[in-house]
Design a protein around this motif. Structure first.
Motif, PDB file in Angstrom:
ATOM      1  N   LEU A   9       0.855  -1.171   0.000  1.00  0.00           N
ATOM      2  CA  LEU A   9       0.000   0.000   0.000  1.00  0.00           C
ATOM      3  C   LEU A   9       0.899   1.232   0.000  1.00  0.00           C
ATOM      4  O   LEU A   9       1.729   1.409   0.891  1.00  0.00           O
ATOM      5  N   TYR A  10       0.735   2.058  -1.018  1.00  0.00           N
ATOM      6  CA  TYR A  10       1.549   3.259  -1.143  1.00  0.00           C
ATOM      7  C   TYR A  10       0.744   4.446  -0.620  1.00  0.00           C
ATOM      8  O   TYR A  10      -0.313   4.764  -1.143  1.00  0.00           O
ATOM      9  N   LYS A  11       1.246   5.078   0.418  1.00  0.00           N
ATOM     10  CA  LYS A  11       0.512   6.177   1.036  1.00  0.00           C
ATOM     11  C   LYS A  11       0.900   7.543   0.492  1.00  0.00           C
ATOM     12  O   LYS A  11       0.120   8.473   0.565  1.00  0.00           O
ATOM     13  N   SER A  12       2.089   7.669  -0.057  1.00  0.00           N
ATOM     14  CA  SER A  12       2.493   8.988  -0.526  1.00  0.00           C
ATOM     15  C   SER A  12       1.827   9.318  -1.854  1.00  0.00           C
ATOM     16  O   SER A  12       1.591   8.444  -2.678  1.00  0.00           O
ATOM     17  N   LYS A  13       1.508  10.605  -2.061  1.00  0.00           N
ATOM     18  CA  LYS A  13       0.818  11.027  -3.275  1.00  0.00           C
ATOM     19  C   LYS A  13       1.694  10.881  -4.514  1.00  0.00           C
ATOM     20  O   LYS A  13       1.208  10.617  -5.591  1.00  0.00           O
ATOM     21  N   ASN A  14       2.965  11.088  -4.366  1.00  0.00           N
ATOM     22  CA  ASN A  14       3.853  11.056  -5.513  1.00  0.00           C
ATOM     23  C   ASN A  14       4.428   9.665  -5.775  1.00  0.00           C
ATOM     24  O   ASN A  14       5.462   9.535  -6.409  1.00  0.00           O
ATOM     25  N   SER A  15       3.751   8.664  -5.311  1.00  0.00           N
ATOM     26  CA  SER A  15       4.211   7.309  -5.543  1.00  0.00           C
ATOM     27  C   SER A  15       4.154   7.008  -7.047  1.00  0.00           C
ATOM     28  O   SER A  15       3.221   7.398  -7.746  1.00  0.00           O
ATOM     29  N   ARG A  16       5.163   6.345  -7.527  1.00  0.00           N
ATOM     30  CA  ARG A  16       5.285   6.112  -8.975  1.00  0.00           C
ATOM     31  C   ARG A  16       4.157   5.238  -9.519  1.00  0.00           C
ATOM     32  O   ARG A  16       3.617   5.492 -10.589  1.00  0.00           O
ATOM     33  N   ILE A  17       3.750   4.236  -8.774  1.00  0.00           N
ATOM     34  CA  ILE A  17       2.706   3.335  -9.252  1.00  0.00           C
ATOM     35  C   ILE A  17       1.350   4.033  -9.259  1.00  0.00           C
ATOM     36  O   ILE A  17       0.587   3.906 -10.216  1.00  0.00           O
ATOM     37  N   LYS A  18       1.045   4.769  -8.207  1.00  0.00           N
ATOM     38  CA  LYS A  18      -0.229   5.498  -8.184  1.00  0.00           C
ATOM     39  C   LYS A  18      -0.293   6.520  -9.302  1.00  0.00           C
ATOM     40  O   LYS A  18      -1.312   6.703  -9.948  1.00  0.00           O
ATOM     41  N   ARG A  19       0.823   7.195  -9.552  1.00  0.00           N
ATOM     42  CA  ARG A  19       0.853   8.212 -10.603  1.00  0.00           C
ATOM     43  C   ARG A  19       0.661   7.572 -11.974  1.00  0.00           C
ATOM     44  O   ARG A  19      -0.043   8.110 -12.826  1.00  0.00           O
ATOM     45  N   ASP A  20       1.249   6.403 -12.192  1.00  0.00           N
ATOM     46  CA  ASP A  20       1.103   5.733 -13.487  1.00  0.00           C
ATOM     47  C   ASP A  20      -0.293   5.156 -13.688  1.00  0.00           C
ATOM     48  O   ASP A  20      -0.798   5.109 -14.809  1.00  0.00           O
ATOM     49  N   LEU A  21      -0.921   4.715 -12.618  1.00  0.00           N
ATOM     50  CA  LEU A  21      -2.252   4.118 -12.755  1.00  0.00           C
ATOM     51  C   LEU A  21      -3.352   5.165 -12.880  1.00  0.00           C
ATOM     52  O   LEU A  21      -4.393   4.905 -13.467  1.00  0.00           O
ATOM     53  N   ASN A  22      -3.161   6.335 -12.342  1.00  0.00           N
ATOM     54  CA  ASN A  22      -4.179   7.378 -12.378  1.00  0.00           C
ATOM     55  C   ASN A  22      -3.862   8.417 -13.449  1.00  0.00           C
ATOM     56  O   ASN A  22      -3.899   9.610 -13.194  1.00  0.00           O
ATOM     57  N   PHE A  23      -3.584   7.977 -14.646  1.00  0.00           N
ATOM     58  CA  PHE A  23      -3.244   8.927 -15.706  1.00  0.00           C
ATOM     59  C   PHE A  23      -4.512   9.587 -16.244  1.00  0.00           C
ATOM     60  O   PHE A  23      -5.604   9.037 -16.172  1.00  0.00           O
ATOM     61  N   VAL A  24      -4.369  10.778 -16.764  1.00  0.00           N
ATOM     62  CA  VAL A  24      -5.484  11.546 -17.322  1.00  0.00           C
ATOM     63  C   VAL A  24      -5.116  11.918 -18.746  1.00  0.00           C
ATOM     64  O   VAL A  24      -4.045  12.470 -18.999  1.00  0.00           O
ATOM     65  N   THR A  25      -5.996  11.611 -19.671  1.00  0.00           N
ATOM     66  CA  THR A  25      -5.735  11.956 -21.060  1.00  0.00           C
ATOM     67  C   THR A  25      -6.398  13.274 -21.399  1.00  0.00           C
ATOM     68  O   THR A  25      -7.210  13.807 -20.631  1.00  0.00           O
ATOM     69  N   LYS A  26      -6.091  13.807 -22.562  1.00  0.00           N
ATOM     70  CA  LYS A  26      -6.703  15.059 -22.988  1.00  0.00           C
ATOM     71  C   LYS A  26      -8.185  14.879 -23.288  1.00  0.00           C
ATOM     72  O   LYS A  26      -8.966  15.812 -23.169  1.00  0.00           O
ATOM     73  N   ALA A  27      -8.592  13.673 -23.662  1.00  0.00           N
ATOM     74  CA  ALA A  27     -10.007  13.420 -23.959  1.00  0.00           C
ATOM     75  C   ALA A  27     -10.845  13.428 -22.682  1.00  0.00           C
ATOM     76  O   ALA A  27     -12.052  13.684 -22.731  1.00  0.00           O
ATOM     77  N   ASN A  28     -10.238  13.145 -21.531  1.00  0.00           N
ATOM     78  CA  ASN A  28     -10.985  13.110 -20.272  1.00  0.00           C
ATOM     79  C   ASN A  28     -11.199  14.503 -19.694  1.00  0.00           C
ATOM     80  O   ASN A  28     -12.056  14.685 -18.830  1.00  0.00           O
ATOM     81  N   SER A  29     -10.457  15.486 -20.111  1.00  0.00           N
ATOM     82  CA  SER A  29     -10.570  16.806 -19.513  1.00  0.00           C
ATOM     83  C   SER A  29     -11.825  17.535 -20.041  1.00  0.00           C
ATOM     84  O   SER A  29     -12.270  17.320 -21.177  1.00  0.00           O
ATOM     85  N   ALA A  30     -12.378  18.378 -19.214  1.00  0.00           N
ATOM     86  CA  ALA A  30     -13.584  19.122 -19.593  1.00  0.00           C
ATOM     87  C   ALA A  30     -13.225  20.238 -20.552  1.00  0.00           C
ATOM     88  O   ALA A  30     -12.187  20.875 -20.436  1.00  0.00           O
ATOM     89  N   LYS A  31     -14.113  20.487 -21.491  1.00  0.00           N
ATOM     90  CA  LYS A  31     -13.877  21.536 -22.483  1.00  0.00           C
ATOM     91  C   LYS A  31     -14.666  22.781 -22.099  1.00  0.00           C
ATOM     92  O   LYS A  31     -15.807  22.716 -21.669  1.00  0.00           O
ATOM     93  N   ILE A  32     -14.047  23.929 -22.278  1.00  0.00           N
ATOM     94  CA  ILE A  32     -14.717  25.190 -21.979  1.00  0.00           C
ATOM     95  C   ILE A  32     -15.440  25.658 -23.240  1.00  0.00           C
ATOM     96  O   ILE A  32     -14.888  25.705 -24.322  1.00  0.00           O
ATOM     97  N   ALA A  33     -16.719  26.000 -23.035  1.00  0.00           N
ATOM     98  CA  ALA A  33     -17.515  26.428 -24.196  1.00  0.00           C
ATOM     99  C   ALA A  33     -17.374  27.896 -24.450  1.00  0.00           C
ATOM    100  O   ALA A  33     -17.032  28.695 -23.665  1.00  0.00           O
TER     101      ALA A  33
END
Length: 78
Positions: free
Chosen positions: A54-78
């Protein structure tokens, strides 16, 4: 001149390829194998204890790699 030499070279290669003696028969040794009709199944009921990390730190390498965000997931401003 170049075409005449290339044609003579091709004809020479074709004659040498046909002059090979490949009529020699190759004997293959066969192996007899029997069919197995009886099968024994062994059931292994031993349990293995595995440890999960269990990785508790926010900057853990595995958590960062698993929680990736793509450009398609981001909200667009109208």
């Amino acid at each position: 001149m170049k075409t005449i030499i290339s044609i003579i070279f091709i004809i020479f290669l074709s004659f040498t390829a046909q002059a090979q003696n490949t009529t020699e028969e190759v004997k293959i040794e066969t192996i007899e194998m029997t069919i197995v009709t009886e099968t024994n199944y062994v059931l292994n009921l031993e349990t293995k204890t595995e440890v999960a990390r269990l990785y508790k730190s926010k900057n853990s390498r595995i958590k960062r790699d698993l929680n990736f965000v793509t450009k398609a997931n981001s909200a667009k401003i109208a």
